[in-house]
Enzyme design. Structure first.
Site, PDB file in Angstrom:
ATOM      1  CD  GLU A 163      -2.364  14.342  -1.899  1.00 45.64           C
ATOM      2  OE1 GLU A 163      -3.153  15.299  -1.848  1.00 45.64           O
ATOM      3  OE2 GLU A 163      -2.727  13.152  -1.977  1.00 45.64           O
ATOM      4  CD  GLU A 368      -2.294  10.331   1.777  1.00 47.04           C
ATOM      5  OE1 GLU A 368      -3.431  10.609   1.353  1.00 47.04           O
ATOM      6  OE2 GLU A 368      -1.525  11.165   2.271  1.00 47.04           O
TER       7      GLU A 368
END
Ligand code: BG6
Length: 467
Positions: A163, A368
């Site tokens: 991320e 995720e």
């Protein structure tokens, strides 16, 4: 009614964790502290000394993953467990731990899918300025060399930086990015750090291909579509702006090695363009991901900005609500929310997959996706029907996206096992496996199978046919 294409038999069903959130043992066996260990613990939440104590329970945990039928396990390596100072001396016990973890996965034919960096810069490097230092590119390369050399014989799938876009947009909330003292142009500083990460990632992708030609490597961004709040053309432009700032900047740079033009113009307007060192442009061009890894939790919705709603031009929609003159965050009235106030949008998942594929034409893996909730353990059971519903609805949308012609390699929801959330403690649980501890009372850390555990086992056993 769309004709559905089946999930391939080699589709990688699995789940994810990250080192600093799951391992515990954070200063044990020679591990150096990471920036997460030295940051202020959010009020009312546990520190990171124990977490799920995966460090000591990994055999039991992987056996449970094998029982669910996992084809892959996505975990991260703690940089400061391997290199306690971030560079220089290697910690043999750190190497040993990850050797055991990898071998334990392979024992059950579970493919290790390894994130190199998940929000946990070694504190020794963080003190020097972390990603704000130009040297951070070399630090990351040195670390990568250690990983490829020690684990490359068995690890064939690597993820670079978890991320990166959230680090840039909300790194201070995550506790993983900070501004040097006396910094006068915050936005320029943050995008310079972002630039170092992009260059570091590109160089590491090239290095991986040189050192382990049969390995595959890709980014692990948080990608989700940004909708326009209405069909007003001005709102559509605002959504395009935030799509570029939130998503395409990172993927354009990772895949094509160029800066997104909308973002570059936005940076120019704010006197915030990053400086390129000699060779940076070439490094960006030379780094090629083999696939795109991405995390998906929720979409964002934007309307035209009236130019006044925020004083922070690098705001994430979940924190400060917009960027003046570019977009303004909007609460999407069509979407329900989780207990923790995150919008739930399975259809947006399909939209996101379609959009990524049409822009980049690379296979994708979901690294995720999941729902954080206050799970209750009652008589040894956790009835998490809300999690089953959430995951079922998202898997249905993956299948639709595959049926739309998108190439999906696998699905790794967050999280394999309960762990500590980024800033809301242990009570915000995501796992298939319940870890019996409370925020501060560690109890016995006993593992329990949630209802979602049995459900996911069935999903995997039937290759996604029985949802
Ligand atoms: C992702 C991160 O952003 O979301 C994970 O990669 C994180 O580290 C997950 O735990 C869920 O977010 P949170 O804030 O609920 O822990």
């Amino acid at each position: 009614h769309k004709k559905l294409v089946k999930f391939d038999n080699d589709f990688l069903w699995g789940a994810s964790t990250s080192a600093y959130q799951v391992e515990g043992a954070n200063l044990v066996d020679g591990k150096g502290p990471s920036c997460q260990d030295v940051k202020e613990v959010p009020e009312g939440t546990s520190d990171l000394t124990v977490c799920a104590d995966h460090y000591h329970h990994f055999k039991e945990d992987i056996a449970l993953m094998a029982e669910m039928g996992f084809k892959t396990y996505r975990f991260s390596i703690s940089w400061s467990r391997v290199l306690p100072q971030g560079t220089g001396k290697i910690n043999p016990k750190g190497i040993e731990f990850y050797n055991q973890l990898i071998d334990e996965c392979l024992k059950y034919n579970i493919i290790p899918f390894v994130t190199m960096f998940h929000f946990d810069m070694p504190a020794a490097l963080d003190e020097k300025g972390g990603w704000s230092c130009p040297e951070s590119v070399e630090w990351f390369l040195e670390y990568a060399r250690v990983l490829f050399k020690n684990f490359g014989d068995r690890v064939k799938y690597w993820l670079t930086i978890n991320e990166q876009n959230m680090l840039t947009l909300a790194g201070q909330v995550i506790g993983a990015l900070h501004l040097p003292k006396g910094c006068t142009n915050e936005m320029k500083e943050i995008y310079q750090q972002n630039h170092y990460m992009l260059v570091a990632q590109a160089k590491v992708m090239s290095l991986c291909h040189d050192m382990n030609p049969d390995a595959k490597i890709g980014p692990a961004l948080n990608i989700s579509l940004v909708y326009a709040a209405s069909c007003r053309p001005e709102d559509v432009i605002a959504a395009q702006n935030f799509n570029a700032i939130r998503n395409w900047l990172y993927l354009d740079a990772s895949v094509y090695g160029v800066y997104n033009n909308l973002v570059w113009a936005y940076l120019q307007e704010n006197d915030a363009c990053p400086e390129f060192a000699d060779g940076d442009a070439e490094a960006l061009k030379n780094g090629h991901p083999d696939f795109i890894g991405f995390n998906y939790y929720n979409t964002a919705t934007c309307q035209e900005s009236d130019g006044t709603e925020t004083d922070n031009p690098v705001a994430d929609q979940q924190t400060t609500g917009g960027a003046a003159g570019l977009y303004r965050a909007y609460r999407n009235e069509y979407l329900e929310m989780t207990e923790f106030g995150w919008e739930i949008d399975p259809v947006g998942f399909r939209g996101t997959i379609r959009e990524i594929y049409s822009r980049y034409r690379l296979p994708m893996i979901v690294c995720e996706n999941g729902i954080g909730a206050y799970d209750q353990l009652v008589d040894g059971r956790v009835h998490d029907s809300y999690r089953i519903q959430y995951l079922r609805e998202h898997i249905e949308q993956i299948q639709l996206a595959i049926s739309d012609g998108c190439e999906m390699m696998g699905y790794c929801p967050w999280s394999a096992i309960d762990l500590i959330s980024t800033h809301e403690g242990m009570v915000k649980r995501y796992g298939f496996i319940y870890v019996d501890r409370e925020e501060f009372d560690l109890k016995q850390l006993k593992r329990y199978r949630k209802d979602s555990f049995y459900w996911y086992k069935k999903v995997i056993a039937t290759h996604g046919r029985d949802l």
